[in-house]
Design an enzyme around this catalytic site. Structure first.
Site, short mmCIF file in Angstrom:
data_model
loop_
_atom_site.label_atom_id
_atom_site.label_comp_id
_atom_site.label_asym_id
_atom_site.label_seq_id
_atom_site.Cartn_x
_atom_site.Cartn_y
_atom_site.Cartn_z
N THR A 12 0.82 -1.21 0.00
CA THR A 12 0.00 0.00 0.00
C THR A 12 0.85 1.27 0.00
O THR A 12 0.32 2.38 -0.05
CB THR A 12 -0.94 0.04 1.22
OG1 THR A 12 -0.16 -0.01 2.42
CG2 THR A 12 -1.91 -1.12 1.19
N GLN A 14 4.23 3.76 -1.40
CA GLN A 14 4.65 4.33 -2.67
C GLN A 14 5.28 3.28 -3.58
O GLN A 14 4.80 3.02 -4.69
CB GLN A 14 5.65 5.47 -2.43
CG GLN A 14 6.34 5.98 -3.68
CD GLN A 14 7.44 6.98 -3.39
OE1 GLN A 14 7.28 8.15 -3.66
NE2 GLN A 14 8.57 6.52 -2.84
N LEU A 86 9.21 -4.62 1.02
CA LEU A 86 9.18 -3.16 0.98
C LEU A 86 8.53 -2.58 2.24
O LEU A 86 8.51 -1.37 2.44
CB LEU A 86 8.42 -2.67 -0.26
CG LEU A 86 8.79 -3.28 -1.61
CD1 LEU A 86 8.03 -2.60 -2.73
CD2 LEU A 86 10.29 -3.20 -1.86
N GLY A 87 7.98 -3.46 3.07
CA GLY A 87 7.29 -3.00 4.27
C GLY A 87 8.27 -2.46 5.30
O GLY A 87 9.32 -3.05 5.54
N ALA A 88 7.91 -1.34 5.91
CA ALA A 88 8.79 -0.73 6.92
C ALA A 88 8.07 0.43 7.58
O ALA A 88 7.09 0.97 7.04
CB ALA A 88 10.09 -0.23 6.29
N THR A 132 18.48 1.10 2.23
CA THR A 132 18.36 2.55 2.18
C THR A 132 19.70 3.25 2.31
O THR A 132 20.64 2.72 2.93
CB THR A 132 17.44 3.03 3.33
OG1 THR A 132 17.50 4.46 3.44
CG2 THR A 132 17.89 2.45 4.67
N GLU A 134 20.19 5.59 4.17
CA GLU A 134 20.35 5.95 5.58
C GLU A 134 21.33 5.01 6.29
O GLU A 134 21.70 5.26 7.43
CB GLU A 134 18.99 5.93 6.30
CG GLU A 134 18.03 7.02 5.85
CD GLU A 134 18.45 8.41 6.30
OE1 GLU A 134 19.12 8.53 7.33
OE2 GLU A 134 18.10 9.39 5.60
N TYR A 157 15.87 4.30 12.44
CA TYR A 157 15.47 3.70 11.16
C TYR A 157 16.69 3.14 10.43
O TYR A 157 16.66 2.00 9.93
CB TYR A 157 14.77 4.76 10.30
CG TYR A 157 14.55 4.34 8.87
CD1 TYR A 157 13.58 3.40 8.54
CD2 TYR A 157 15.31 4.88 7.84
CE1 TYR A 157 13.38 3.01 7.22
CE2 TYR A 157 15.11 4.51 6.52
CZ TYR A 157 14.14 3.57 6.21
OH TYR A 157 13.96 3.19 4.91
#
Length: 351
Positions: A12, A14, A86-88, A132, A134, A157
């Site tokens: 759900t 992007q 991709l969930g996070a 990522t 990050e 994160y």
């Protein structure tokens, strides 16, 4: 030939919505994991959802990356050939406020998926972990980061995602799972959540164009990021899993722009003249309309992170040489796409 079956966590979001569209066009059966909620949060995928009583290649399942049992049951039921994690909890600022939840979803959630694949002995499944920029955190005199750069995350994160990166590597090396990391630098789109700075800017400026009297409050205008378009980046995610061998790849544009530059380009696309005055916390932006000058942007220190990352730039030479793909969107194209979409949304809201 049997259809490929993809499982997408974070469908759900992007990236999940763009990836689902891409895979459906490639004739995959696409399954997505959504969390049970008292309200619908499927707006990004409503246009591709078809009632499962009708013929469809798109299916949704209730599950949660914090719940091992639901993850195991979904994977066992659909037996995917490709899994895209991709969930996070992906908002860096929020991770400082909710570090434990961020770690459970963005870190241990990856382990739960890999353990289910291992326990079910799914030898032929391919696993993609959404990593990522990050992970890098420190700037080291404005280095360009690649797959060999030192990791030094500066947020809960980033730390959670670093765990996911390494546990993906461990399961690849220990159990022979086809597991790859995509270290994606910042990527945006009209589907970006409205709490993220790029979307805050485009939503605000398009409403301002139509006469809004709001003021936008932002944090570090000098932060520089390597921004790409999510539609390009999900295609690279898919191509990473089409390689003969699993590997880790940096995905980036190799260009950086500051938050201030993002604002300036967005304003120009809307034919709005903005001037900046002041420095630091006292910096302000004014909209010039003839002889009128309207204050529209101010700085609020609450939007500065406790541990700020000022500069992120990626070197994607490895991935571009291996996957034979070049991004379709320039930085200006990205901003333009977001502005066009949000201007239409602002017009709808006004009516």
């Amino acid at each position: 030939m049997k259809k490929k079956v993809a499982l997408i966590t974070g469908i759900t979001g992007q990236d999940g919505s763009y990836l689902a569209e891409l895979l459906l066009k490639k004739n995959y059966k696409v399954h997505g994991v959504i969390r049970k909620s008292s309200s619908f949060n499927t707006s990004r995928i409503d246009h591709i959802y078809v009632d499962p009583h009708n013929k469809t290649n798109f299916f949704l399942h209730y599950g949660d990356l914090t719940d091992s049992n639901s993850i195991y049951n979904i994977i066992n039921k659909i037996k995917p050939t490709e899994v895209y994690n991709l969930g996070a909890q992906s908002h860096v600022g929020v991770s400082f406020e909710n570090p434990e939840y961020t770690s459970e979803v963005s870190g241990i959630g990856t382990l739960r998926l890999l353990e289910a694949i291992r326990f079910l002995n799914m030898k032929n499944v391919k696993f993609y972990q959404a990593s990522t920029s990050e992970l890098f955190g420190e700037t080291y005199n404005k280095n360009i980061f690649d797959e060999n750069s030192k990791f030094h995350p500066k947020s809960p994160y980033g730390v959670a995602k670093l765990y996911s990166y390494w546990i993906t590597s461990v399961y690849r090396e220990s159990y022979g799972i086809f597991a790859s990391n995509g270290i994606l630098f910042n990527h945006e789109s009209p589907r970006r959540g409205e709490t993220f700075v790029t979307r805050k800017i485009t939503r605000f400026l398009t409403r301002k164009k139509l006469g809004s009297k709001e003021i936008l409050y932002l944090g570090n205008l000098n932060a520089k990021r390597d921004w790409g378009h999510a539609a390009d980046y999900v295609e690279m995610q898919w191509r990473i899993l089409q390689q003969k061998k699993p590997d880790d790849f940096v995905v980036a544009t190799g260009q950086t722009h500051s938050v201030r530059q993002f604002i300036d380009i967005a304003a120009k696309l809307l034919n709005m003249k903005i001037v900046w005055r002041g420095q630091g916390l006292n910096e302000k932006a004014f909209l010039i309309n003839g002889k009128k000058k309207e204050l529209i942007i101010k700085i609020d220190k609450k939007y500065f992170r406790p541990n700020e990352v000022h500069y992120l730039k990626g070197n994607a030479k490895k991935v571009f040489s291996k996957i034979n793909f070049k991004p379709k969107f320039s930085f200006r194209d990205l901003v333009s796409d977001m502005i066009k979409s949000d201007l239409e949304l602002a017009k709808i809201e006004q009516n």
